[in-house]
Design a protein around this motif. Structure first.
Motif, PDB file in Angstrom:
ATOM      1  N   ALA A 141      -6.647  -0.057  -6.119  1.00  9.59           N
ATOM      2  CA  ALA A 141      -5.484   0.588  -5.190  1.00  9.59           C
ATOM      3  C   ALA A 141      -6.672  -0.037  -4.498  1.00  9.59           C
ATOM      4  N   GLY A 142      -5.741  -0.476  -2.714  1.00  9.80           N
ATOM      5  CA  GLY A 142      -6.827  -0.557  -1.849  1.00  9.80           C
ATOM      6  C   GLY A 142      -7.056  -2.164  -1.687  1.00  9.80           C
ATOM      7  N   ALA A 143      -7.933  -3.302  -1.711  1.00  8.63           N
ATOM      8  CA  ALA A 143      -8.613  -4.815  -1.605  1.00  8.63           C
ATOM      9  C   ALA A 143      -8.087  -5.398  -3.255  1.00  8.63           C
ATOM     10  N   PRO A 144      -8.324  -4.596  -4.356  1.00  9.83           N
ATOM     11  CA  PRO A 144      -8.439  -4.906  -5.550  1.00  9.83           C
ATOM     12  C   PRO A 144      -6.509  -4.913  -5.931  1.00  9.83           C
ATOM     13  N   TRP A 145      -6.293  -3.646  -5.966  1.00 13.44           N
ATOM     14  CA  TRP A 145      -4.308  -4.239  -6.070  1.00 13.44           C
ATOM     15  C   TRP A 145      -4.163  -4.809  -4.656  1.00 13.44           C
ATOM     16  N   LYS A 146      -4.293  -4.991  -3.789  1.00  8.66           N
ATOM     17  CA  LYS A 146      -3.643  -5.855  -2.666  1.00  8.66           C
ATOM     18  C   LYS A 146      -3.965  -7.392  -3.317  1.00  8.66           C
ATOM     19  N   GLU A 147      -4.809  -8.004  -3.483  1.00 10.28           N
ATOM     20  CA  GLU A 147      -5.047  -8.701  -4.179  1.00 10.28           C
ATOM     21  C   GLU A 147      -4.443  -9.896  -5.261  1.00 10.28           C
TER      22      GLU A 147
END
Length: 244
Positions: A30-36
């Motif tokens: 979730a969050g930034a790690p998943w978006k990247e």
């Protein structure tokens, strides 16, 4: 999950269950790690080895390995190989693909999926003396008047021990139905079923020694613009594939 694989040959998990089981704190999936992680599918490279002449498949590839009880570590870049028996369309020769970017291969989302899948597969079968794991990033493009084929070889087995397939995303596509055929070696009788990975992190884990699997073509919902289907595939083998 392991018991379902032992009994039926596979297990399907909706995305929210994958997050709950593998990342309950929401720190990786979730969050930034998943978006990247998801954004890296926008930087894949064409598969130049398609025997059907198709240009609908983009991908990157990486290999990991670990002795029993040791962490999975990325190995040197190497080719992907399948026998003609397992892949009559593209098998029988070494296929080199662009490598997975280091930040993606070393990031938290992949680490969580690798370690979670490994734990399930080791409970579902025997712990391997050494795991040979291949990571595949796939984008299947669907254009007006040109369907994309996630499995152009049809119903198949990959020639490994276990497989994880996780949906990363779908954009403007219909189709992409996953078909499963179990050969009956195990507690369940032979049978066929199908389902669609529709939402991010929808996942199927399967015993490739028992289960044939394939995915129907994808076509644009809106024919005026292209679409795509993005997946992560992790294959686990107790040894590297034999070249024939």
């Amino acid at each position: 999950m392991a018991e379902a694989i032992r009994q039926s040959g596979y297990v399907f998990l909706p995305g929210h269950e994958v997050t709950r089981l593998l990342d309950p704190a929401g720190e990786a999936l979730a969050g930034a790690p998943w978006k990247e992680f998801v954004a890296s599918w926008n930087d894949l490279r064409p598969d130049a080895h398609m025997a059907d002449g198709g240009r609908y498949r983009l991908r990157r590839h990486a290999v990991f390995g670990a002795a029993q009880g040791e962490p999975l570590l990325r190995g040197p870049h190497q080719p992907h190989y399948q026998t003609l028996h397992n892949n009559p369309l593209n098998g029988g020769h070494e296929r080199w693909f662009e490598p997975v970017e280091p930040g993606i291969a070393e990031g938290a989302p992949l680490s969580r999926l690798l370690s979670g899948a490994r734990a399930v597969f080791e409970l579902a079968g025997a712990a391997a003396p050494r795991w040979h794991v291949e990571m595949h990033q796939f984008r299947i493009e669907a254009r007006p008047n040109a369907a994309g084929k996630p499995t152009p070889e049809g119903m198949h087995r990959d020639g490994v021990d276990f497989v994880l397939v996780t949906l990363i995303g779908r954009e403007n596509v219909a189709g992409g139905v996953t078909g499963i055929r179990v050969d009956g070696r195990g507690s369940s009788p032979p049978g066929e079923t199908s389902f669609t990975l529709e939402n991010p992190l929808d996942t199927v884990l399967l015993d490739d020694r028992r289960v044939w699997h394939g995915v129907t073509p994808v076509v644009p919902i809106d024919p005026s613009r292209p679409g795509h289907r993005d997946v992560l595939v992790l294959t686990f083998a107790q040894r590297a594939p034999h070249r024939e």
